[in-house]
Design an enzyme around this catalytic site. Structure first.
Site, PDB file in Angstrom:
ATOM      1  N   HIS A 279      13.910   1.351 -52.533  1.00 49.74           N
ATOM      2  CA  HIS A 279      14.373   2.738 -51.383  1.00 49.74           C
ATOM      3  C   HIS A 279      15.429   2.176 -50.485  1.00 49.74           C
ATOM      4  O   HIS A 279      15.792   0.839 -50.457  1.00 49.74           O
ATOM      5  CB  HIS A 279      13.228   3.171 -50.636  1.00 49.74           C
ATOM      6  CG  HIS A 279      12.169   4.079 -51.509  1.00 49.74           C
ATOM      7  ND1 HIS A 279      11.328   5.072 -50.985  1.00 49.74           N
ATOM      8  CD2 HIS A 279      12.176   4.189 -52.748  1.00 49.74           C
ATOM      9  CE1 HIS A 279      10.684   5.522 -51.737  1.00 49.74           C
ATOM     10  NE2 HIS A 279      11.038   5.139 -52.877  1.00 49.74           N
TER      11      HIS A 279
ATOM     12  N   GLU B 167      15.937   2.010 -47.410  1.00 46.96           N
ATOM     13  CA  GLU B 167      15.532   1.545 -46.097  1.00 46.96           C
ATOM     14  C   GLU B 167      15.024   0.007 -46.596  1.00 46.96           C
ATOM     15  O   GLU B 167      15.517  -1.110 -45.935  1.00 46.96           O
ATOM     16  CB  GLU B 167      14.476   2.172 -45.546  1.00 46.96           C
ATOM     17  CG  GLU B 167      14.804   3.464 -44.811  1.00 46.96           C
ATOM     18  CD  GLU B 167      14.649   4.790 -45.826  1.00 46.96           C
ATOM     19  OE1 GLU B 167      14.534   4.311 -47.255  1.00 46.96           O
ATOM     20  OE2 GLU B 167      14.256   5.718 -45.392  1.00 46.96           O
TER      21      GLU B 167
ATOM     22  N   CYS C  44      10.265   7.516 -45.964  1.00 46.99           N
ATOM     23  CA  CYS C  44       8.918   7.855 -46.641  1.00 46.99           C
ATOM     24  C   CYS C  44       7.714   6.877 -46.013  1.00 46.99           C
ATOM     25  O   CYS C  44       8.183   5.994 -45.327  1.00 46.99           O
ATOM     26  CB  CYS C  44       8.966   7.651 -48.085  1.00 46.99           C
ATOM     27  SG  CYS C  44       8.898   5.860 -48.696  1.00 46.99           S
TER      28      CYS C  44
ATOM     29  N   CYS D 214       8.483   3.159 -46.635  1.00 44.32           N
ATOM     30  CA  CYS D 214       9.562   2.493 -45.779  1.00 44.32           C
ATOM     31  C   CYS D 214       9.281   2.735 -44.271  1.00 44.32           C
ATOM     32  O   CYS D 214       9.618   1.454 -43.558  1.00 44.32           O
ATOM     33  CB  CYS D 214      10.993   3.327 -45.904  1.00 44.32           C
ATOM     34  SG  CYS D 214      11.519   3.217 -47.601  1.00 44.32           S
TER      35      CYS D 214
HETATM   36 ZN   LIG Z   1      10.970   5.131 -48.824  1.00 45.63          ZN
END
Ligand SMILES: [Zn+2]
Length: 157
Positions: free
Chosen positions: A54, A56, A84, A87
């Protein structure tokens, strides 16, 4: 445009660039320390076959590598979308000072990126989760913990 909005716009640019290069989903993130960008990331899940890539996480990895540190002391994270749960956890482990996010969970859900189900899984008993968790072998699994507590030359974090 404030500095914060300028940095957010860099995170959004990372999202757009990654997306147009077909690296992954429409998410970007940058890490700033003392007014300078020290890490950049965008979602690379599909291009790297890495479900943890992801924006991040990739930005945190980049910043930590550049800073030669496993923590983001004094750093600010600008992420194009509200993080999310994975993260969120990564951000807490990295310990930046603050997070600015652009779009929110609902905005992401509206285009098919819904992480609400993970938040709903967290408080469930393990046997009720969509991916069941079951504990086995605790006695043998405790060996690394015991050795860690006795280890003299460890780097604590
Ligand atoms: Zn994430």
């Amino acid at each position: 445009m404030t500095n914060h909005e300028g940095f957010m716009s860099e995170a959004v640019k990372a999202a757009l660039k990654g997306m147009s290069n077909n690296e992954g989903g429409p998410f970007g993130c940058i890490v700033v320390k003392n007014g300078e960008i020290v890490g950049r990331g965008n979602n690379k899940v599909t291009s790297t076959n890495d479900p943890t890539a992801h924006a991040e996480v990739t930005a945190i990895r980049d910043a930590c590598k550049n800073l030669n540190s496993f923590q983001l002391d004094g750093c600010i994270v600008y992420t194009s979308c509200e993080p999310c749960p994975m993260c969120l956890g990564a951000i807490y482990w990295a310990r930046p000072d603050k997070v600015y996010y652009g779009s929110n969970q609902q905005d992401a859900a509206n285009i098919g990126f819904d992480d609400e189900f993970i938040y709903k899984e967290i408080p469930l008993p393990y046997e009720k989760r969509s991916i069941p968790f079951e504990q086995i072998g605790r006695e043998i699994a405790l060996e690394p913990f015991q050795k860690w507590s006795e280890k003299e030359d460890k780097t604590e974090y």
